[in-house]
Design a protein around this motif. Structure first.
Motif, PDB file in Angstrom:
ATOM      1  N   HIS A  54       0.826  -1.208   0.000  1.00  0.00           N
ATOM      2  CA  HIS A  54       0.000   0.000   0.000  1.00  0.00           C
ATOM      3  C   HIS A  54       0.865   1.267   0.000  1.00  0.00           C
ATOM      4  O   HIS A  54       0.639   2.198  -0.766  1.00  0.00           O
ATOM      5  CB  HIS A  54      -0.917  -0.022   1.231  1.00  0.00           C
ATOM      6  CG  HIS A  54      -1.534   1.293   1.555  1.00  0.00           C
ATOM      7  ND1 HIS A  54      -2.418   1.929   0.706  1.00  0.00           N
ATOM      8  CD2 HIS A  54      -1.389   2.121   2.624  1.00  0.00           C
ATOM      9  CE1 HIS A  54      -2.791   3.083   1.254  1.00  0.00           C
ATOM     10  NE2 HIS A  54      -2.173   3.221   2.401  1.00  0.00           N
ATOM     11  N   HIS A 105       3.812   7.286   4.785  1.00  0.00           N
ATOM     12  CA  HIS A 105       2.665   7.884   5.481  1.00  0.00           C
ATOM     13  C   HIS A 105       2.045   6.987   6.551  1.00  0.00           C
ATOM     14  O   HIS A 105       1.482   7.488   7.513  1.00  0.00           O
ATOM     15  CB  HIS A 105       1.598   8.356   4.474  1.00  0.00           C
ATOM     16  CG  HIS A 105       0.747   7.278   3.903  1.00  0.00           C
ATOM     17  ND1 HIS A 105       1.120   6.520   2.823  1.00  0.00           N
ATOM     18  CD2 HIS A 105      -0.478   6.802   4.275  1.00  0.00           C
ATOM     19  CE1 HIS A 105       0.169   5.646   2.551  1.00  0.00           C
ATOM     20  NE2 HIS A 105      -0.802   5.783   3.412  1.00  0.00           N
ATOM     21  N   ASP A 106       2.157   5.688   6.401  1.00  0.00           N
ATOM     22  CA  ASP A 106       1.567   4.776   7.394  1.00  0.00           C
ATOM     23  C   ASP A 106       2.623   4.105   8.262  1.00  0.00           C
ATOM     24  O   ASP A 106       2.348   3.079   8.891  1.00  0.00           O
ATOM     25  CB  ASP A 106       0.734   3.695   6.692  1.00  0.00           C
ATOM     26  CG  ASP A 106      -0.679   4.173   6.356  1.00  0.00           C
ATOM     27  OD1 ASP A 106      -1.141   5.161   6.971  1.00  0.00           O
ATOM     28  OD2 ASP A 106      -1.315   3.565   5.474  1.00  0.00           O
ATOM     29  N   ASP A 133      -2.907   7.965  -1.147  1.00  0.00           N
ATOM     30  CA  ASP A 133      -3.266   6.960  -0.144  1.00  0.00           C
ATOM     31  C   ASP A 133      -4.512   6.200  -0.606  1.00  0.00           C
ATOM     32  O   ASP A 133      -4.552   4.959  -0.591  1.00  0.00           O
ATOM     33  CB  ASP A 133      -3.533   7.703   1.177  1.00  0.00           C
ATOM     34  CG  ASP A 133      -3.817   6.787   2.348  1.00  0.00           C
ATOM     35  OD1 ASP A 133      -3.829   5.557   2.184  1.00  0.00           O
ATOM     36  OD2 ASP A 133      -4.033   7.322   3.450  1.00  0.00           O
TER      37      ASP A 133
HETATM   38 FE    FE Z   1      -2.582   4.728   3.925  1.00  0.00          FE
END
Ligand code: FE
Length: 180
Positions: free
Chosen positions: A29, A53-54, A155
């Protein structure tokens, strides 16, 4: 300072296969989000932000269970804070705001909520739900607003079960170039 790039690659290697309610791993992802940032013409700091980002999910000892149980541990703040020792706001601010950006887009963009995955809708509730008009107006004035929205778009796109991307190792030079 460069040690953090080793740590990031190590986190991807150790934790990347974790699931988060979508049909693909977190690693895939995040790599896909970075690829979409690049295809949208983002600069290197926003590509790095999309890639990382995650990362807060990797840093939380109980991330998968927390997600499954519907608990919010503010992975965006955790990730941004961890990265801030080596990266500046151009990388960390969009990461810190990517959840708020979802709450914002739900408020201002017709059809945005309909396009969210089930997991994203579930987490939206835990994250405070759709922004009020006042919250949305205040959010749109934040310096990293545009970057946070672009990151959010990437995202949302990065949930393709078939898409192939670069590996985290391929992004080492870009990450090194983004270090403070
Ligand atoms: Fe994400």
């Amino acid at each position: 300072m460069t040690a953090i790039v080793d740590e990031i690659c190590d986190l991807f290697a150790r934790c990347g296969s974790g699931q988060y309610g979508e049909d693909l791993s977190l690693e895939r992802h995040m790599l896909q989000a970075a690829a979409f940032a690049e295809s949208k013409g983002a600069g290197r700091s926003l590509i790095a932000a999309a890639l990382l980002h995650d990362i807060g999910h990797f840093l939380h000892p109980d991330s998968e269970t927390a997600i499954a149980d519907g608990r919010d541990f503010e992975h965006e703040a955790l990730g941004a804070a961890w990265l801030s020792r080596a990266f500046d706001q151009d990388v960390t601010a969009p990461i810190a705001l990517h959840v708020q950006a979802k709450r914002y887009l739900c408020a201002v963009e017709a059809g945005y909520w309909d396009g969210l995955s089930d997991a994203s809708r579930l987490s939206l509730t835990l994250q405070g739900g759709v922004m009020s008009d006042d919250e949305a107006a205040a959010f749109a004035r934040r310096p990293a607003f545009e970057a946070a929205i672009l990151l959010r778009r990437c995202d949302d796109l990065g949930k393709d079960v078939d898409m192939n991307t670069w590996t985290i190792e391929d992004y080492r030079p870009l990450l090194m170039a983004c270090l403070r």
